[in-house]
Design an enzyme around this catalytic site. Structure first.
Site, short mmCIF file in Angstrom:
data_model
loop_
_atom_site.label_atom_id
_atom_site.label_comp_id
_atom_site.label_asym_id
_atom_site.label_seq_id
_atom_site.Cartn_x
_atom_site.Cartn_y
_atom_site.Cartn_z
N HIS A 29 0.83 -1.21 0.00
CA HIS A 29 0.00 0.00 0.00
C HIS A 29 0.86 1.27 0.00
O HIS A 29 0.87 2.02 0.98
CB HIS A 29 -0.91 0.00 1.23
CG HIS A 29 -1.83 -1.18 1.31
ND1 HIS A 29 -1.40 -2.45 1.65
CD2 HIS A 29 -3.16 -1.28 1.09
CE1 HIS A 29 -2.43 -3.28 1.64
NE2 HIS A 29 -3.52 -2.60 1.30
N LEU A 117 -8.57 -3.50 10.90
CA LEU A 117 -8.65 -2.09 11.27
C LEU A 117 -9.50 -1.86 12.53
O LEU A 117 -10.38 -2.66 12.85
CB LEU A 117 -9.19 -1.28 10.09
CG LEU A 117 -8.29 -1.33 8.84
CD1 LEU A 117 -8.98 -0.71 7.64
CD2 LEU A 117 -6.96 -0.63 9.11
N GLY A 148 -10.52 6.26 6.94
CA GLY A 148 -11.50 5.21 6.63
C GLY A 148 -11.69 4.31 7.83
O GLY A 148 -12.80 3.97 8.24
N GLU A 362 -17.15 -4.09 24.92
CA GLU A 362 -16.34 -5.32 25.01
C GLU A 362 -15.17 -5.35 24.03
O GLU A 362 -14.10 -5.87 24.35
CB GLU A 362 -17.24 -6.55 24.82
CG GLU A 362 -18.24 -6.78 25.95
CD GLU A 362 -19.47 -5.87 25.87
OE1 GLU A 362 -19.65 -5.18 24.85
OE2 GLU A 362 -20.25 -5.85 26.85
C1 LIG Z 1 -11.70 -4.50 9.80
C2 LIG Z 1 -11.18 -4.32 8.40
N1 LIG Z 1 -12.03 -4.10 7.39
C3 LIG Z 1 -11.57 -3.96 6.13
C4 LIG Z 1 -10.23 -4.05 5.85
C5 LIG Z 1 -9.72 -3.96 4.43
N2 LIG Z 1 -9.06 -2.66 4.22
C6 LIG Z 1 -7.71 -2.54 4.30
S1 LIG Z 1 -7.19 -0.97 4.07
C7 LIG Z 1 -8.78 -0.41 3.82
C8 LIG Z 1 -9.03 1.04 3.59
C9 LIG Z 1 -8.47 1.84 4.72
O1 LIG Z 1 -8.67 3.20 4.50
P1 LIG Z 1 -8.02 4.26 5.47
O2 LIG Z 1 -8.23 3.88 6.88
O3 LIG Z 1 -8.53 5.59 5.07
O4 LIG Z 1 -6.47 4.11 5.21
P2 LIG Z 1 -5.62 4.64 3.95
O5 LIG Z 1 -5.17 3.42 3.22
O6 LIG Z 1 -6.48 5.52 3.12
O7 LIG Z 1 -4.49 5.37 4.54
C10 LIG Z 1 -9.68 -1.47 3.92
C11 LIG Z 1 -11.14 -1.35 3.70
C12 LIG Z 1 -9.38 -4.29 6.95
N3 LIG Z 1 -8.05 -4.40 6.77
N4 LIG Z 1 -9.87 -4.40 8.20
#
Ligand SMILES: Cc1ncc(C[n+]2csc(CCOP(=O)(O)OP(=O)(O)O)c2C)c(N)n1
Ligand SMILES: *[C@@H]1O[C@H](CO)[C@@H](O)[C@H](O)[C@H]1NC(C)=O
Ligand SMILES: *[C@@H]1O[C@H](CO)[C@@H](O)[C@H](O)[C@H]1NC(C)=O
Ligand SMILES: *[C@@H]1O[C@H](CO)[C@@H](O)[C@H](O)[C@H]1NC(C)=O
Length: 439
Positions: A29, A117, A148, A362
């Protein structure tokens, strides 16, 4: 006086490392790394107090990259700091490499695994709670969250916890780069709404330009002077910043920049004034966290049940915990407003200062306990009703990858010690749901 030009150069070097490793891996990424290059440069080479000789020293500052998919930027920062070697720095996502797509504590500078996340802030709250109330030490905790990612409710549970417990040693940085994975975030660049929310939760809050080294230095310095409130830095950034080709453009999430690599590398390199070795080093910390004796945990007196006695498991849990607490002051209980049902209350009654009430949240509770157990600062016992713990399955699963030793009591049944299977990182969710169905 901070060396602004050098910090800007380091940010761009961090971009170059992140670009190189993801291009070589053919995945990763890079644009998610680019948006926080200045944040990382200022944190590592101005704000954080840590050492490369002992990255998880009990007294050093804690850093959690909650947006774990930006792992290459963390590796890049430690490469810039001289901890990772060139070989390691380029082994991202290679077979058998610990430099994985997401950080894990197999690396000596990672406390908790991130990547699913919405979990890093809870762990950070656990560390900050321990720092302020148990260790009473000067170390501070910094958490970087994606915008996000901030949609995850567990973050808001954590923010309520941080404010309630006045964790002024905690700094949350939200990387508001406008874009998520498949589309823009809900709030895009509406930093004012983030500000109002964090403010309402009780944070000392500031919106800054997240690419300005000066503004980052200023707010991180200011945060150290704030009393009784955690700080939230709302950093307005651009995803892919540093490259005009990809900056703020949709469609580059989670993609290695292969065909564009040379053009992007040239553009970023062109901004670097000092191409020689990095002059700045890490800032030393004060070794003021108490020394911890990890002795075997024993009961202060043997169980006094007679054959034929009926004893509820949960009552036995409370009684045993209180007896263990007599011999081990590290034992700490975490409960979500069910302590007079789980009988964590027995422990709290005896050792009120060693119980952390997490209220009815929790997911956050499990993350807080995992954070508290890091660097062997506490021995954590989590309890609530089994059915309510199911919503924290993913925190427990990530706890396994984090090699945590948190113990969990599901009311009405059993004590489950999270046994990390670090290769697959799994706690079998079916196993947990089986227990949770027992009335
Ligand atoms: C709980 C969870 N849901 C979905 C994902 C898949 N995912 C990985 S990165 C991402 C987008 C993240 O966006 P953001 O927090 O804005 O980070 P950026 O890459 O834009 O810095 C998603 C949906 C994940 N890793 N964890
Ligand atoms: C890390 O890898 C990049 C890309 O090859 C290289 O430019 C850089 O010098 C390496 N850094 C270290 C400290 O080895
Ligand atoms: C990874 O390396 C190991 C040991 O060298 C080898 O047995 C395995 O097949 C490799 N896996 C892949 C996917 O290349
Ligand atoms: C827990 O405490 C509350 C408040 O004192 C009480 O009303 C409730 O009955 C208690 N629950 C149990 C299971 O003891």
């Amino acid at each position: 006086m901070a060396d602004i030009q050098e910090l800007n150069d380091i940010a761009n070097k961090i971009r170059l490392y992140s670009l190189a490793s993801t291009t070589k891996a053919g995945s990763g990424h890079p644009t998610s790394c680019f948006s926080i290059a200045e944040v990382m440069s200022v944190l590592f080479f101005h704000t954080l107090k840590q050492s490369k000789e002992f990255p998880k020293h009990p007294s050093s500052d804690r850093f959690i990259l909650s947006k774990g998919h930006a792992a290459p930027v963390l590796y890049a920062a430690w490469t810039a700091a001289g901890l990772l070697t060139e070989e390691q720095n380029l082994s991202l996502r290679q077979n058998e490499s610990d430099i994985e797509g997401h950080p894990t504590p197999r690396l000596n500078f990672v406390d908790v695994a991130t990547g699913s996340l919405g979990q890093g802030l809870s762990c950070g709250c656990g560390m900050a709670y321990v720092g302020k109330y148990f260790d009473k030490a000067s170390y501070r905790v910094y958490v970087v969250l994606g915008d996000g990612e901030s949609a995850e409710g567990s973050n808001w549970e954590a923010m309520a916890f941080a404010a309630y417990y006045k964790l002024d040693n905690l700094v949350l940085i939200i990387d508001v780069n406008r874009l998520g994975q498949s589309e823009p975030t809900q709030l895009q660049h509406d930093t004012e709404t983030y500000r109002k929310r964090a403010d309402a939760f009780g944070f000392h809050t500031k919106v800054i330009n997240g690419h300005s080294v000066e503004e980052l230095i200023q707010i991180f310095d200011e945060a150290k002077t704030v009393k009784d409130k955690p700080t939230c830095v709302i950093a307005k950034t651009y995803k892919g910043h540093g490259s005009t080709k990809v900056s703020d453009k949709h469609g580059y999430h989670g993609k290695a920049l292969k065909s564009d690599h040379n053009e992007i590398e040239a553009e970023i390199s062109g901004k670097i004034q000092n191409t020689a070795a990095i002059k700045l080093g890490l800032t030393p910390f004060e070794d003021d966290a108490p020394k911890i004796e990890l002795s075997p945990i024993t009961l202060s007196s043997p169980p006094n049940y007679k054959i034929g006695d009926n004893a509820a498991v949960r009552k036995a849990y409370g009684v045993a915990l209180a007896k263990m607490g007599d011999n081990s002051p590290l034992i700490t209980t975490f409960d979500a407003d069910t302590k007079n049902s789980t009988f964590a209350q027995d422990y709290k009654d005896k050792y009120p200062d060693r119980h952390v009430e997490c209220f009815i949240a929790e997911q956050n509770m499990v993350g807080v306990a995992i954070g508290a157990a890091c660097r062997n600062r506490r021995i954590a016992f989590v309890s609530t009703f089994a059915c309510f713990l199911t919503r924290a399955f993913d925190q427990i699963r990530m706890g396994a990858i984090s090699q945590t030793e948190v113990s969990i009591l599901y009311r009405h049944f059993t004590v489950c010690v999270v046994i990390p299977d670090t290769l697959s990182g799994t706690v079998n969710p079916l196993y947990l749901s089986y227990y949770s169905m027992i009335p």
